[in-house]
Design an enzyme around this catalytic site. Structure first.
Site, PDB file in Angstrom:
ATOM      1  N   ARG A   1       0.367   9.179  -6.110  1.00 34.54           N
ATOM      2  CA  ARG A   1       0.444   9.804  -4.429  1.00 34.54           C
ATOM      3  C   ARG A   1       1.828  10.396  -4.177  1.00 34.54           C
ATOM      4  NH1 ARG A   1      -3.970   5.696  -1.508  1.00 34.54           N
ATOM      5  NH2 ARG A   1      -5.688   5.817  -3.098  1.00 34.54           N
TER       6      ARG A   1
ATOM      7  N   ASP B   1       0.866  -1.044   0.095  1.00 30.82           N
ATOM      8  CA  ASP B   1       0.074   0.150  -0.050  1.00 30.82           C
ATOM      9  C   ASP B   1       0.982   1.381  -0.072  1.00 30.82           C
ATOM     10  OD1 ASP B   1      -2.060   1.474   0.022  1.00 30.82           O
ATOM     11  OD2 ASP B   1      -2.865   1.183   1.936  1.00 30.82           O
TER      12      ASP B   1
END
Length: 525
Positions: A243, A190
């Site tokens: 991100r 993640d």
């Protein structure tokens, strides 16, 4: 208010008992004064001092880290935990106590404050084990590597985040760390650096984030807008899909970062977020700034950035790229002082300073690395023990000192595994940074050789213009014996034990673009 002597003595005896049980060493601080100091938004809201003024202990297992937290007199008693070695699931267990709330599958900094965790000696690696900060404040994490933390597959840790913060977190400084994965969500990973559910006043500085689908986020959903006041500076983001970071609400200050190979998108400001984006260097990347994957707009003030081979998507209902000229659409006021390096030298200064085991060096504000001197008057906000000599297996090149003696590559010979058209093996020893060697592909060997043996203890790999940051992992090899003298990543100064040899090879085993080695310098010391 200070507690009575009897109670303090009782707490100290309890700590020693826990330490004995888990093999945790109590130690005198390696350095009582700080070098450098906290920067960015972590200086606000009362500042970030970590465990300054508290006891210093040494830990070589995750259980020992938890025992140090649990052995304190209270959950807010300051402590500095020096970590060395590999921390993993096999040596991390839950430890119980009134001053801690730990778990076996992660390093748990929960419902506590006033903590410093710093890698020392040969380095600290958290292998497949994340660091979780929850309902906590005033924490410093320095000089550690966190790698391959998974949210699916085995073993699991920290929801797949290398460092994750959530649920009323304040004043966190993460500095000179290396956070890395080996793939994206499909491979079980993640985020590398996530903040959500009311996390504020955080600085991430002089760190490496690489080889991941997700760099990190601020806010877990479009409605999670309670986070903010985050600074990102002098970090390397390399081979990240998206991100870098993702911002939902709040304010972020993003300056002097080096971005290489952002594959899908970069700084994603959305859901009312406002980002000040200054003097960063973006290379071989896509959609490096804008609002992506949502119709809820975010905003930015951008200036001084360099775009090197950056491509942009067309605007759409859920795509609002800032490029190619990246005009500002808001203004952001920064409440602290800071010094900007020029964007053109950002890849070089970040390569020399960012990441674990780089000697905790910082920029001097003019694109040169420095280790601020220790002194009794230095700020206690960054307790930095003196680092031990870098071992032969250090994962990153060191640039802590200048070479002594002449560059032995001048007048030597050179060869390699292959060379790209227009490049030459001899270009790496001609003292001319306008010429260079490149392999015919993305990896390859380049060697310096002599007719008689030379004693070599240091090499410097200098990347030519247009390819700074391209070199990924490497090995330095004694070509006479085949022995690996050092391994790591990134260009720069590399030291190892003095070795007598007639040929030394720099083997590039991975890269983010075609490498260009301008100079391969060799020194006796």
């Amino acid at each position: 208010m200070r507690r009575p002597v009897a109670l303090r003595l009782k707490a100290g005896l309890a700590t020693m008992a826990v330490a004995a049980a888990v093999g945790m060493a109590l130690s005198v601080p390696e350095a009582s004064a700080a070098t450098g100091g906290v920067t960015g938004f972590a200086t606000q809201h009362g500042g970030t001092t970590g465990g300054a003024g508290g006891q210093t202990v040494r830990a070589t297992t995750g259980t020992a880290i938890h025992a140090a937290l649990c052995g304190r007199a209270s959950s807010s008693t300051p402590i500095i935990i020096q970590v060395e070695g590999t921390i993993n699931h096999g040596n991390t267990t839950k430890v119980s106590g009134s001053s801690c709330n730990t778990a076996a599958d992660k390093i748990e900094l929960k419902e506590i404050s006033n903590i410093t965790i710093i890698g020392v000696g040969g380095g600290a690696v958290f292998d497949q084990l994340g660091i979780h900060i929850r309902d906590a404040s005033n924490i410093i994490i320095q000089n550690v590597t966190v790698r391959n933390v998974k949210k699916s597959g085995s073993p699991l840790s920290n929801g797949g985040d290398a460092i994750g913060m959530e649920s009323t977190v304040r004043n966190i400084w993460v500095d000179h760390v290396t956070l890395e994965a080996s793939g994206g969500e499909a491979e079980g990973f993640d985020g590398l650096f996530d903040m959500k559910d009311n996390t504020q006043y955080v600085t991430l500085s002089y760190s490496i984030l690489r080889n991941s689908g997700r760099g990190g986020l601020i806010g877990s959903s479009e409605s999670d807008r309670s986070n903010g006041f985050i600074t990102f500076h002098h970090n390397l983001y390399q081979n990240i899909d998206s991100r870098t970071p993702l911002l939902r609400g709040g304010i972020a200050h993003v300056y002097n970062n080096s971005y290489v190979s952002l594959n899908e998108s970069g700084i994603n400001s959305r859901a009312g977020a406002r980002a000040k984006v200054e003097n960063n260097y973006f290379k071989n990347s896509k959609d490096v700034l804008g609002t992506y994957y949502t119709s809820e707009a975010g905003f930015w003030q951008a200036s001084g950035n360099i775009l090197d081979n950056v491509t942009w998507s067309s605007p759409g209902s859920d795509t609002n790229p800032a490029g190619p000229s990246m005009p500002s659409n808001t203004t952001v006021s920064i409440p602290y002082s800071y010094t900007l390096d020029g964007a053109s030298c950002v890849p070089n200064i970040v390569a020399l300073t960012a990441g674990a085991n780089k000697g905790l060096q910082v920029s001097n504000g003019n694109c040169s690395p420095q280790t601020p001197p220790q002194s009794p008057s230095a700020s206690p906000s960054s307790p930095r023990p003196s680092t031990s000599p870098t071992p032969p297996t250090s994962p990153t090149p060191s640039a802590t000192s200048s070479p002594s003696g002449p560059n032995l590559s001048i007048g030597a010979g050179s060869d390699g595994s292959s060379k790209a058209d227009g490049t030459s093996y001899g270009n790496v020893r001609d003292a001319n940074m306008t010429t260079y060697w490149s392999p015919s592909g993305s990896t390859g060997d380049i060697s310096i050789k002599w007719s008689t043996a030379k004693s070599i203890a240091r090499i410097i790999i200098r990347e030519a213009s247009g390819a700074v940051g391209a070199i990924g992992s490497w090995q330095v090899i004694n070509a006479d014996t085949g022995a690996v003298l050092k391994s790591g990543s990134g260009a720069g100064t590399i030291t190892f034990g003095a070795t007598s040899l007639t040929k030394v090879t720099f083997r590039i085993t991975s890269s983010s673009a075609v490498p260009r080695v301008g100079e391969f310098e060799t020194y006796a010391g």
